[in-house]
Design an enzyme around this catalytic site. Structure first.
Site, PDB file in Angstrom:
ATOM      1  N   ASP A  27       0.849  -1.191   0.000  1.00 23.55           N
ATOM      2  CA  ASP A  27       0.000   0.000   0.000  1.00 23.55           C
ATOM      3  C   ASP A  27       0.893   1.252   0.000  1.00 23.55           C
ATOM      4  O   ASP A  27       1.783   1.389   0.841  1.00 23.55           O
ATOM      5  CB  ASP A  27      -0.854  -0.045   1.286  1.00 23.55           C
ATOM      6  CG  ASP A  27      -1.969   0.966   1.307  1.00 23.55           C
ATOM      7  OD1 ASP A  27      -2.451   1.357   0.222  1.00 23.55           O
ATOM      8  OD2 ASP A  27      -2.386   1.360   2.423  1.00 23.55           O
ATOM      9  N   HIS A  28       0.665   2.149  -0.941  1.00 20.89           N
ATOM     10  CA  HIS A  28       1.390   3.432  -0.999  1.00 20.89           C
ATOM     11  C   HIS A  28       2.913   3.299  -1.037  1.00 20.89           C
ATOM     12  O   HIS A  28       3.625   3.903  -0.203  1.00 20.89           O
ATOM     13  CB  HIS A  28       1.002   4.341   0.190  1.00 20.89           C
ATOM     14  CG  HIS A  28      -0.422   4.784   0.163  1.00 20.89           C
ATOM     15  ND1 HIS A  28      -0.898   5.732  -0.705  1.00 20.89           N
ATOM     16  CD2 HIS A  28      -1.491   4.373   0.893  1.00 20.89           C
ATOM     17  CE1 HIS A  28      -2.202   5.900  -0.512  1.00 20.89           C
ATOM     18  NE2 HIS A  28      -2.582   5.080   0.448  1.00 20.89           N
TER      19      HIS A  28
ATOM     20  N   ASP B 178       2.918   4.907  -5.474  1.00 20.30           N
ATOM     21  CA  ASP B 178       2.158   6.137  -5.248  1.00 20.30           C
ATOM     22  C   ASP B 178       3.022   7.355  -5.539  1.00 20.30           C
ATOM     23  O   ASP B 178       3.771   7.832  -4.689  1.00 20.30           O
ATOM     24  CB  ASP B 178       1.645   6.176  -3.803  1.00 20.30           C
ATOM     25  CG  ASP B 178       0.800   7.424  -3.545  1.00 20.30           C
ATOM     26  OD1 ASP B 178       0.656   8.258  -4.466  1.00 20.30           O
ATOM     27  OD2 ASP B 178       0.287   7.567  -2.419  1.00 20.30           O
TER      28      ASP B 178
ATOM     29  N   GLU C 121      -1.531   5.998  -8.791  1.00 18.50           N
ATOM     30  CA  GLU C 121      -2.556   6.971  -8.382  1.00 18.50           C
ATOM     31  C   GLU C 121      -2.410   8.288  -9.129  1.00 18.50           C
ATOM     32  O   GLU C 121      -1.297   8.780  -9.331  1.00 18.50           O
ATOM     33  CB  GLU C 121      -2.447   7.208  -6.866  1.00 18.50           C
ATOM     34  CG  GLU C 121      -3.436   8.233  -6.339  1.00 18.50           C
ATOM     35  CD  GLU C 121      -3.551   8.231  -4.806  1.00 18.50           C
ATOM     36  OE1 GLU C 121      -3.437   7.145  -4.194  1.00 18.50           O
ATOM     37  OE2 GLU C 121      -3.741   9.315  -4.241  1.00 18.50           O
TER      38      GLU C 121
ATOM     39  N   GLY D 104      -8.962   5.620   1.088  1.00 17.09           N
ATOM     40  CA  GLY D 104      -9.669   6.458   2.067  1.00 17.09           C
ATOM     41  C   GLY D 104     -11.150   6.155   2.095  1.00 17.09           C
ATOM     42  O   GLY D 104     -11.983   7.051   2.218  1.00 17.09           O
ATOM     43  N   ALA D 105     -11.485   4.869   2.027  1.00 14.55           N
ATOM     44  CA  ALA D 105     -12.888   4.491   1.819  1.00 14.55           C
ATOM     45  C   ALA D 105     -13.530   3.841   3.051  1.00 14.55           C
ATOM     46  O   ALA D 105     -14.506   3.106   2.934  1.00 14.55           O
ATOM     47  CB  ALA D 105     -12.986   3.559   0.609  1.00 14.55           C
TER      48      ALA D 105
ATOM     49  N   ASN E 207     -10.313   0.404  -0.304  1.00 11.74           N
ATOM     50  CA  ASN E 207      -9.301   0.319   0.764  1.00 11.74           C
ATOM     51  C   ASN E 207      -9.886   0.662   2.127  1.00 11.74           C
ATOM     52  O   ASN E 207     -10.530   1.711   2.283  1.00 11.74           O
ATOM     53  CB  ASN E 207      -8.182   1.318   0.483  1.00 11.74           C
ATOM     54  CG  ASN E 207      -7.228   0.818  -0.567  1.00 11.74           C
ATOM     55  OD1 ASN E 207      -7.508  -0.130  -1.286  1.00 11.74           O
ATOM     56  ND2 ASN E 207      -6.076   1.465  -0.653  1.00 11.74           N
TER      57      ASN E 207
HETATM   58  P1  13P Z   1      -9.107   4.700   5.366  1.00 12.29           P
HETATM   59  O1  13P Z   1      -8.302   5.601   6.240  1.00 12.29           O
HETATM   60  O2  13P Z   1     -10.372   5.366   4.925  1.00 12.29           O
HETATM   61  O3  13P Z   1      -9.397   3.383   6.009  1.00 12.29           O
HETATM   62  O4  13P Z   1      -8.260   4.413   4.037  1.00 12.29           O
HETATM   63  C1  13P Z   1      -7.275   3.428   4.023  1.00 12.29           C
HETATM   64  C2  13P Z   1      -6.466   3.446   2.768  1.00 12.29           C
HETATM   65  O5  13P Z   1      -6.759   4.083   1.788  1.00 12.29           O
HETATM   66  C3  13P Z   1      -5.251   2.629   2.763  1.00 12.29           C
HETATM   67  O6  13P Z   1      -4.510   2.808   1.595  1.00 12.29           O
HETATM   68  O1  G3H Z   2      -3.265   4.888   3.562  1.00 10.35           O
HETATM   69  C1  G3H Z   2      -2.936   4.771   4.720  1.00 10.35           C
HETATM   70  C2  G3H Z   2      -3.191   3.516   5.467  1.00 10.35           C
HETATM   71  O2  G3H Z   2      -4.230   3.740   6.381  1.00 10.35           O
HETATM   72  C3  G3H Z   2      -1.946   3.017   6.117  1.00 10.35           C
HETATM   73  O3  G3H Z   2      -1.695   3.720   7.280  1.00 10.35           O
HETATM   74  O4  G3H Z   2       0.690   4.245   6.918  1.00 10.35           O
HETATM   75  O5  G3H Z   2      -0.333   4.418   9.208  1.00 10.35           O
HETATM   76  O6  G3H Z   2       0.069   2.183   8.161  1.00 10.35           O
HETATM   77  P1  G3H Z   2      -0.197   3.654   7.930  1.00 10.35           P
HETATM   78 ZN    ZN Z   3      -4.572   4.811   0.847  1.00  7.84          ZN
END
Ligand code: 13P
Ligand code: G3H
Ligand code: ZN
Length: 312
Positions: free
Chosen positions: A83-84, A105, A135, A215-216, A257
């Protein structure tokens, strides 16, 4: 079945008008709660690991936990996703380290830089059959140590998406249509809104192409109330209404997500347990109900939002 990439999952999700849940994992109870719900409901699943999670729990611990989940839940396809990923190097590290999907990202970088780096990641990842998400646009909110203020957030420009996808070869695209990271997505009194017109325009320009929503989380009010009742302070935490997410899942959105809702479920459960059992100090006593709270929350998401029950 072994870990899978997201290609087949997204194809089926697009055609079936549903989405796959991508849940962030940081420890064993979170992995177990999520996977048990998906196994019971026969739902395909993406387990995602952020850079922060790798820093907290270590790459090897997390991949081994996910490998254990694959063995324990043999009936469902599971993808392990970065993720990211903020650089080519972290994406490469995860490809080399057994991930089946990565996100590069580059959304905060200039467009051409985002294109170039995403293309490099694709070139490397595809050699190992690893799928790549990128993204366009900028979400507000908090990820790792990066906090994007509301006024710096930027909706995705539909005029850019075709060029970006063609030149990079990415397998899915995260877009900004009004969702944001964290538990404070709208101000009190503000009407929650998503730019479905942008989603529609993007999907018109990329027919059949899987779109991702970050961010869902819906920031389930029951958890916020419980946290506040048992000593927490999260006034005005507000998420994306579930019906909007369901609508998006019926459109081109194939990956939704969720991290904040996991955090809220776990925190609410632990706060309640410790408030009601002040003499207990065995972590198993409060982590077991927390794991169940995660499982129940994920099961709810699968049926009420994602629509992916029985699609494994
Ligand atoms: P939330 O903060 O809405 O759960 O989003 C998580 C997310 O996008 C992780 O990449
Ligand atoms: O997009 C963000 C996710 O909620 C991951 O959060 O980077 O604190 O693990 P984190
Ligand atoms: Zn995210």
């Amino acid at each position: 079945m072994p870990l899978v990439n997201t290609r087949e999952m997204f194809k089926k999700a697009y055609e079936g008008g549903y989405a796959i849940g991508a849940f962030n994992v940081n420890n064993m109870e979170i992995v177990q709660g999520i996977t048990e719900a998906c196994q019971e409901l026969k739902a395909p699943l993406i387990l995602q690991v952020s850079a922060g999670a790798r820093k907290y729990a270590n790459h090897t611990y997390l991949t081994k936990l996910v490998e254990a989940a694959v063995i324990e839940n043999p009936d469902i396809p599971i993808a392990l996703h970065l993720d990211h990923g903020s650089s080519f190097e972290i994406c490469k590290d995860c490809v080399d380290g057994g991930f089946t999907s990565v996100m590069y990202d580059g959304s905060s970088k200039p467009y051409e830089e985002n294109v170039e780096e995403a293309r490099r990641v694709v070139e490397y990842a595809h050699k190992y059959n690893v799928t790549v998400e990128a993204e366009l646009g900028k979400l507000a909110g908090v990820e790792d140590d990066v906090n994007v203020a509301d006024d710096k957030a930027q909706f995705t420009d539909p005029d850019e998406v075709k060029d970006f996808v063609t030149r990079t070869g990415v397998d899915s695209l995260a877009i900004a249509i009004g969702t944001s990271h964290g538990a404070y997505k709208f101000k009190p009194g503000q009407k929650p809104q998503l730019r479905f017109d942008i989603l529609k325009e993007v999907s018109d320009r990329l027919p059949g192409f899987p779109i991702v929503l970050h961010g869902a989380s819906s920031v389930i009010p029951q958890f916020v109330e419980e946290i506040n009742k048992y000593g927490g302070q999260m006034p005005d935490a507000i998420g994306i209404p579930e019906e909007m997410l369901r609508e998006a899942a019926k459109m081109a959105v194939c990956k939704i997500n969720v991290d904040s809702d996991l955090r809220l479920a776990m925190t609410a459960s632990i706060r309640k347990y410790l408030a009601e059992n002040p003499s207990h100090f065995d972590p198993r006593q409060y982590l077991a109900p927390a794991r169940t709270a995660i499982k129940d929350m994920v099961a709810h998401k699968i049926t009420a939002v994602l629509g992916c029950a029985g699609k494994a």
